[in-house]
Design a protein around this motif. Structure first.
Motif, PDB file in Angstrom:
ATOM      1  N   ALA A 569       0.827  -1.211   0.000  1.00 23.90           N
ATOM      2  CA  ALA A 569       0.000   0.000   0.000  1.00 23.90           C
ATOM      3  C   ALA A 569       0.859   1.258   0.000  1.00 23.90           C
ATOM      4  O   ALA A 569       0.575   2.229  -0.719  1.00 23.90           O
ATOM      5  N   GLU A 570       1.953   1.262   0.773  1.00 22.94           N
ATOM      6  CA  GLU A 570       2.824   2.434   0.802  1.00 22.94           C
ATOM      7  C   GLU A 570       3.517   2.642  -0.542  1.00 22.94           C
ATOM      8  O   GLU A 570       3.693   3.782  -0.989  1.00 22.94           O
ATOM      9  N   THR A 571       3.917   1.548  -1.181  1.00 26.60           N
ATOM     10  CA  THR A 571       4.552   1.676  -2.493  1.00 26.60           C
ATOM     11  C   THR A 571       3.545   2.169  -3.534  1.00 26.60           C
ATOM     12  O   THR A 571       3.876   3.004  -4.381  1.00 26.60           O
ATOM     13  N   ILE A 572       2.320   1.667  -3.471  1.00 29.01           N
ATOM     14  CA  ILE A 572       1.269   2.171  -4.366  1.00 29.01           C
ATOM     15  C   ILE A 572       1.062   3.666  -4.145  1.00 29.01           C
ATOM     16  O   ILE A 572       0.879   4.436  -5.097  1.00 29.01           O
ATOM     17  N   ALA A 573       1.111   4.089  -2.892  1.00 31.37           N
ATOM     18  CA  ALA A 573       0.949   5.521  -2.585  1.00 31.37           C
ATOM     19  C   ALA A 573       2.021   6.352  -3.277  1.00 31.37           C
ATOM     20  O   ALA A 573       1.751   7.466  -3.743  1.00 31.37           O
ATOM     21  N   ASN A 574       3.241   5.831  -3.354  1.00 35.79           N
ATOM     22  CA  ASN A 574       4.321   6.571  -4.014  1.00 35.79           C
ATOM     23  C   ASN A 574       4.197   6.533  -5.534  1.00 35.79           C
ATOM     24  O   ASN A 574       4.429   7.534  -6.213  1.00 35.79           O
ATOM     25  N   LEU A 626      -4.886   5.529  -0.798  1.00 43.87           N
ATOM     26  CA  LEU A 626      -6.124   6.163  -1.265  1.00 43.87           C
ATOM     27  C   LEU A 626      -5.942   7.660  -1.455  1.00 43.87           C
ATOM     28  O   LEU A 626      -6.552   8.276  -2.340  1.00 43.87           O
ATOM     29  N   TRP A 627      -5.107   8.263  -0.639  1.00 40.10           N
ATOM     30  CA  TRP A 627      -4.825   9.695  -0.767  1.00 40.10           C
ATOM     31  C   TRP A 627      -4.220   9.980  -2.137  1.00 40.10           C
ATOM     32  O   TRP A 627      -4.631  10.924  -2.828  1.00 40.10           O
ATOM     33  N   SER A 628      -3.240   9.171  -2.543  1.00 34.89           N
ATOM     34  CA  SER A 628      -2.651   9.371  -3.873  1.00 34.89           C
ATOM     35  C   SER A 628      -3.657   9.099  -4.978  1.00 34.89           C
ATOM     36  O   SER A 628      -3.728   9.836  -5.965  1.00 34.89           O
ATOM     37  N   CYS A 629      -4.456   8.042  -4.811  1.00 37.14           N
ATOM     38  CA  CYS A 629      -5.419   7.673  -5.853  1.00 37.14           C
ATOM     39  C   CYS A 629      -6.585   8.655  -5.945  1.00 37.14           C
ATOM     40  O   CYS A 629      -7.234   8.751  -6.995  1.00 37.14           O
ATOM     41  N   SER A 630      -6.869   9.386  -4.872  1.00 37.58           N
ATOM     42  CA  SER A 630      -8.065  10.240  -4.822  1.00 37.58           C
ATOM     43  C   SER A 630      -7.948  11.499  -5.662  1.00 37.58           C
ATOM     44  O   SER A 630      -8.888  12.283  -5.715  1.00 37.58           O
ATOM     45  N   LYS A 631      -6.820  11.696  -6.321  1.00 34.83           N
ATOM     46  CA  LYS A 631      -6.693  12.857  -7.204  1.00 34.83           C
ATOM     47  C   LYS A 631      -7.411  12.639  -8.527  1.00 34.83           C
ATOM     48  O   LYS A 631      -7.458  13.533  -9.357  1.00 34.83           O
ATOM     49  N   SER A 632      -7.961  11.448  -8.720  1.00 38.31           N
ATOM     50  CA  SER A 632      -8.732  11.126  -9.926  1.00 38.31           C
ATOM     51  C   SER A 632     -10.221  11.181  -9.614  1.00 38.31           C
ATOM     52  O   SER A 632     -10.678  10.645  -8.607  1.00 38.31           O
ATOM     53  N   THR A 633     -10.991  11.832 -10.487  1.00 39.08           N
ATOM     54  CA  THR A 633     -12.438  11.932 -10.275  1.00 39.08           C
ATOM     55  C   THR A 633     -13.091  10.552 -10.260  1.00 39.08           C
ATOM     56  O   THR A 633     -13.951  10.264  -9.426  1.00 39.08           O
ATOM     57  N   LYS A 634     -12.662   9.683 -11.165  1.00 43.83           N
ATOM     58  CA  LYS A 634     -13.257   8.343 -11.210  1.00 43.83           C
ATOM     59  C   LYS A 634     -12.860   7.537  -9.982  1.00 43.83           C
ATOM     60  O   LYS A 634     -13.651   6.721  -9.497  1.00 43.83           O
ATOM     61  N   ASN A 635     -11.664   7.761  -9.484  1.00 45.74           N
ATOM     62  CA  ASN A 635     -11.262   7.050  -8.269  1.00 45.74           C
ATOM     63  C   ASN A 635     -12.062   7.520  -7.058  1.00 45.74           C
ATOM     64  O   ASN A 635     -12.364   6.734  -6.150  1.00 45.74           O
ATOM     65  N   LYS A 636     -12.383   8.803  -7.010  1.00 44.08           N
ATOM     66  CA  LYS A 636     -13.204   9.308  -5.910  1.00 44.08           C
ATOM     67  C   LYS A 636     -14.555   8.586  -5.882  1.00 44.08           C
ATOM     68  O   LYS A 636     -15.050   8.199  -4.821  1.00 44.08           O
ATOM     69  N   GLU A 637     -15.133   8.437  -7.064  1.00 44.17           N
ATOM     70  CA  GLU A 637     -16.415   7.727  -7.136  1.00 44.17           C
ATOM     71  C   GLU A 637     -16.242   6.265  -6.750  1.00 44.17           C
ATOM     72  O   GLU A 637     -17.100   5.680  -6.075  1.00 44.17           O
TER      73      GLU A 637
END
Length: 1130
Positions: A569-574, A626-637
């Motif tokens: 998860a931490e590596t995905i965040a980076n 999730l913080w890194s991924c949440s910069k995408s509108t589709k990911n927020k949904e």
């Protein structure tokens, strides 16, 4: 334009009929160029824009009458333009979904009305008018093949004929020919960049896929067959009449997971057709999908099972498909390493000799030989699983546990140059394919960094070579050696870019990612620890994404080992800091898995077991990703659908900042979506956000303030921020002017919270005078006031004002909130105290200080906050006393759109005080506001016009001040031609104030203000109606303007304004009608439109101004009727 449509545009030609324009990138480019030409035609060529076409351009439209307002007459569903030709025919006519346009001027206005539908309208127009020049200029100008003699004939006609239309026709013809050349050039440039398929390339690709198709779950397809078995001598299987359109063959493809696909292969690419028609065995040749560069790309988009099974196929050798652009598909390798081929690039890459130019390659003489390409890499299928598949083949060939063969290891160590070139190539190919794949709505966070190479052996530090040796041990050693090498590699400072690039250059990233796909937990943990540290480098994280690392890490999230979950998860965040990586995480089910990691024990629990503490750490790492991924509108949904909101709300109660930071960071990113703002309010997260504002972690404070900034657009949320005591910490954080990001978030939150001022006017006399009375006494008295509804309605105002100074700590608010029975009185107290608290905490003084030496993102929020606070008179005085007006006026010279909108609002609010207005006038602020009327942004224009209104009202000798602005009045009048409703309303309000001076009224009358105001009369916007009626009322005071308004048909639409539900519209309209009723003809028009009945009801209004105006208008109409009767009957 005719030549471009004939030669460059791509038309469908299947079946009978005239065909339609295909929606291809080339056609969209042509349509956008034509739209741009037509939209700007009126402003660039006004004389030619008025030219009436020989025949109207006619087509079926998707527009309806509701989009037409100014300059059009609407009767039912029929729309006619007010502009007409010499035969009194409208230049635009819309009837029964058919539209007819007869001038470029109307064509330009139509495109503005169409807005987002303009592309469809342009397409429909050109499909219905294949040679529009004939209808515009006549048959003598039609598009012909071969030599075009129309210009010579036109020149002869001009010499013989004095008709002025001939000269205009020539100008239009020249403009259209110029457009034609522009369209042809852009089309030629786009076509020349395309790589076109050949029959040989298609055949190779089909044969390759057939080899891996058949029965069984591991095959890539169930079947793949040609529709026609006959092959022509040129290699095509399409019939000759379809070959002329570039079509090569037709296929029936049966994937494992979708219905059969009917595919057309053409020189332009591969696409889905309509399949076989049911009644007969013919093919529907019409294109039904986008065009893909090859068959593999289309199947990847249509069949997830196809993509999955490709990764399971072994590598074999095949010939490279041939394209019309003949690239050299070959690779340079050492003769001694010829048994292990290098990576082969995709079709679109350039000659490999250009890719391997590096000092390390040049310094070593090599024998050149041609290597066959790897099958799936040739067709762009390597994707993220290439190293994984290659690893499987190697495992079958080698008996030992080596991950990479010794020969490849040797090549990697000795020749890092080609490997670096390979990395560049693979990344470019991946990014190129990413451009045509489904994209998210987010913007790129980190820009592409230039590729960095080591220029020579002499400058490389010792760590570089030591890391290369360790990678060799990882490649060739057994499990124990691999783990030891991984541990040794972690002893280096992996935060240094040299160490990071050393791992990449020697091929270490591929090895580390391959280790993630093994069954050895220790190897996985060691690999992830290294990847976690080096993925902070933007080049590394892109390479990790290119090699399929994210897909493997997403799978690791299902592992029962919690250490592995955390590291993955931490590596995905980076890695997920750019949009392609975020999309990859979502498409491979990563969002749902990450949300699942958030589910842990309640964070406030005491005596947690080590197992529970590990669960909390897993949740923290999941929140980071999730913080890194949440910069995408589709990911927020996707986060919302996966149930992430209640889990984030639970984690928000954590007492630990390292947990709160990613949780709040995710929430503030997602708060840009309305669904999240509602959830933050309903899940009671505002209380925790406010609580964390008082912490010591500045990053956490910044994210909390940013979340409040985004959520406080909602009135109830602003109530909650105040209720939970959020104003005090926000005001306190203003003193931290060093941290600009924190300052921008805090000022933004204050700005939005200051919007609520329902009782500001009632509490305008509020002063900051703290009282020494006990808080308990204040509670009792306030409760008594609030619970006595009769007292609340009669005498509560003064009691509230007396008690506001007793407003103490938060418990007082809580008591009043629970005990208050009269909500209105509570709001008076609470909102009054909000304004009071801003003054008590000296927030306004601090905001004034922040008007200088701050970045624009801070200034926008500071000025916005001051603009809201300025709506209350006491605050306007504070701003003046603190010296805030000069810096506000100075900001009027900026260029930032958002800042200009806010600063004009603040200056306008300050100008309502005569003392403030004197300072603004002395600083030449009114002239600066007037100059902003020339700004191209409508929002800036409107805000500047609104600010000018109080300046004129409160300036000394306002009339002379306005006349001193050279061209100022003409500029104001010309803005009445704007299409923006807010601009029109604000300009009408400004004209109302300008017209109070008789000389200025005479000047704007000469500039044609009357007909321009009359054109605006047919509007349904109540705000515009009100200010337009006020402007008309004022303009009636000069000369024959009353008569002119009647002649320009402004009277009848005004009568309809009286049917509005807005009482302010009634008042302004009644005043305008009263002034217009001084003219007898206007009285007749009003009476015919039923004004008397409408005004009779308003005579009894409680609004005295409305009463008098309505009664005066009726009296004028009655006097005219009596005079008419007297003249008629004596």
């Amino acid at each position: 334009m005719g030549v471009a449509l004939t030669r460059a545009a791509q038309w469908t030609s299947a079946g009978s009929g005239t065909g339609t324009l295909e929606i291809t990138p080339l056609n969209e480019s042509l349509l956008n160029d034509i739209i741009k030409f037509a939209e700007s035609f009126s402003s660039r060529h006004p004389q030619e824009a008025a030219f009436v076409f020989r025949e109207p351009l006619e087509w079926k439209t998707q527009l309806d009458y509701s989009g037409f307002e100014l300059g059009y007459e609407i009767s039912g569903t029929t729309v006619q333009s007010e502009e007409r030709d010499k035969d009194d025919q409208p230049l635009l006519l819309l009837s029964d979904s058919t539209i007819r346009v007869r001038s470029f001027g109307q064509l330009s206005r139509l495109l503005h009305v169409a807005m987002e539908k303009k592309l469809k309208e342009a397409q429909a127009c050109l499909e219905a008018n294949r040679d529009p020049i004939v209808k515009i200029l006549g048959p003598g100008y039609g598009t012909i093949e071969g030599e075009d003699m129309s210009m010579l004939r036109l020149l002869d006609r001009m010499k013989k004929d004095d008709d002025p239309d001939t000269e205009i026709k020539m100008k239009i013809s020249l403009l259209l020919q110029q457009l034609d050349m522009q369209l042809l050039n852009s089309s030629l440039k786009r076509i020349s960049q395309e790589v076109r398929l050949t029959p040989a390339a298609v055949k190779n690709e089909v044969d390759l896929l057939k080899h891996f198709s058949g029965e069984g779950e591991d095959t890539v397809l169930e079947s793949l067959e040609y529709i026609s078995d006959y092959e022509f001598s040129n290699g095509c299987r399409a019939p000759p009449w379809r070959q002329v359109h570039g079509e090569i063959c037709y296929l029936i493809v049966k994937p494992h997971d979708t219905d059969p696909l009917y595919i057309t292969c053409s020189t332009a690419g591969v696409f889905l057709n309509g399949g076989r028609e049911k009644e007969k065995d013919d093919i529907d040749y019409e294109r039904k999908s986008d065009i893909y560069k090859d068959l593999i790309t289309l199947l990847r988009e249509r069949s997830p099972k196809f993509v999955e099974n490709i990764a399971k196929q072994d590598y074999t050798f095949s010939e490279e498909p041939t394209y019309e652009k003949h690239y050299h598909h070959m690779e340079i390798v050492d003769a001694e390493d010829s048994g292990q081929s290098q990576k082969i690039y995709d079709y679109s890459e350039k000659n490999v000799f250009e890719k391997t130019k590096s000092p390390l390659v040049k310094s070593k003489p090599i024998d050149k030989k041609l290597e066959p390409s790897l099958k799936w890499k040739n067709v762009g299928l390597a994707g993220s699983q290439d190293d994984k598949a290659a690893n499987k083949v190697i495992k079958e060939e080698k008996e030992n546990r080596a991950i990479v063969p010794e020969s490849k290891k040797k090549a990697n160590i000795l020749s890092p140059g080609p490997i670096k070139g390979q990395s560049v190539s693979k990344r470019k190919v991946s990014e190129k394919s990413d451009e045509i794949s489904q994209s998210s709505s987010e913007s790129e966070e980190d820009e592409e960094q230039p590729e960095r190479h080591q220029e020579g052996n002499t400058d490389l530090p010792s760590e570089y070579w030591q890391i290369q040796k360790l990678v060799k041990y990882i490649k060739g050693g057994n499990q124990t050696a691999t783990v030891i090498a991984l541990c040794s590699m972690r002893d280096f400072n992996l935060a240094q870019e040299t160490c990071q690039l050393a791992i990449r250059d020697v091929g270490g990233l591929e090895v580390l990612i391959n280790l993630l796909d093994t069954e050895e937990i220790k190897c996985k943990i060691g690999s992830l620890k290294i990847l976690k540290e080096i993925s902070l480098n933007s080049q590394i994280r892109r390479t990790v994404a290119d090699f399929g690392g994210l897909q493997i890490m997403v799978k690791i999230l299902d592992s029962p080992d919690k250490d592995l979950k955390c590291l993955a998860a931490e590596t995905i965040a980076n890695v997920a800091r750019f949009k392609r990586a975020r999309r990859t995480v979502r498409q491979h089910g990563g969002i749902k898995r990450l949300v699942g990691l958030l589910d842990c024990v309640p964070l406030g629990s005491a005596n947690l077991t080590p197992h529970q503490e590990k669960d909390i750490e897993v949740a923290r790492c999941g929140a980071l990703a999730l913080w890194s991924c949440s910069k995408s509108t589709k990911n927020k949904e996707a986060i919302r659908r996966a149930g992430g909101i209640p889990l984030l709300a639970r984690l928000l109660k954590s007492p630990h900042a390292n947990m709160l930071t990613p949780v709040v960071g995710t929430l503030q990113e997602c708060a840009s979506e309305p669904s999240y703002r509602l959830a933050i309010k309903t899940e009671r997260m505002i209380e925790n956000l406010v609580k964390n504002l008082s912490g010591e972690n500045e990053e956490l404070q910044m994210h909390c303030a940013s979340a409040i900034f985004k959520c406080a657009e909602d009135e109830e949320t602003r109530d909650l921020v105040r209720h939970h005591g959020g104003l005090q910490p926000l005001a306190s954080l203003l003193s931290n002017s060093e941290n600009k990001e924190l300052l921008a978030s805090v000022t933004g939150a204050i700005w939005k919270c200051a919007i609520s001022r329902e009782n500001v006017t009632k509490l305008s006399s509020l002063v900051s005078t703290p009282s020494s009375s006990p808080v308990l006494c204040a509670t009792d008295q306030l409760t008594r006031v609030a619970t006595c509804s009769r007292c609340a309605l009669a005498g509560s105002r003064q009691e509230i004002l007396d008690l506001l100074g007793l407003w103490g700590e938060e418990p007082l608010q809580a008591q009043l909130w629970t005990r208050c029975r009269n909500v209105d009185i509570y709001k008076q107290i609470a909102w009054g105290m909000q304004e009071e608290r801003f003054r008590e905490y000296k927030a306004i003084e601090t905001l004034v200080v922040l008007l200088t030496d701050q970045p624009e993102e801070v200034l926008v929020n500071v000025v916005g906050a001051l603009g809201e606070c300025c709506q209350e008179p006491a605050n306007r005085a504070i701003i003046r006393k603190c010296g805030g007006i000069p810096p506000l006026v100075n900001l009027l010279t900026g260029t930032n759109k958002a800042l200009l909108v806010n600063v004009t609002k603040a200056v306008g609010a300050c100008a309502t005080e005569p003392e403030n207005m004197m300072i603004i006038d002395r600083l030449d602020g009114v002239r600066l506001l007037w100059s902003l009327l020339k700004n191209p942004h409508p929002n800036v224009q409107a805000s500047a016009a609104w600010a000018i209104c109080p300046c004129i009202e409160n300036a000394k000798d306002a009339g002379e001040m306005v006349r001193s602005f050279v061209g100022g009045l003409e500029l104001i009048v010309n803005l009445l031609k704007s299409e923006n409703k807010e601009v029109l309303a604000s300009i009408c309000a400004a004209i109302t104030n300008i017209a109070k001076d008789e000389e200025n009224l005479a000047v704007i009358t000469d500039h044609g203000v009357v007909p321009l105001l009359s054109k605006l009369a047919n509007t349904n916007n109540d705000k515009l109606r009100r200010h337009l009626a006020e402007a008309i009322s004022r303009c009636c005071m000069w000369g024959s303007n009353r008569i002119a308004f009647g002649e320009t048909k402004a009277v009848a639409p005004l009568v309809r304004y009286l049917k509005s539900n807005d009482t302010s519209v009634h008042r302004a309209t009644a005043q305008a009608l009263y002034q217009l009723s001084e003219d007898p003809n206007n009285c007749i028009t009003m009476h015919e439109n039923g004004v008397v009945k409408l005004l009779l009801g308003m005579v009894g209004s409680t609004d005295e101004t409305l009463q008098e105006a309505a009664a005066g208008c009726i009296a004028n109409i009655r006097r005219l009727a009596l005079a008419t009767e007297k003249a008629k009957y004596g």
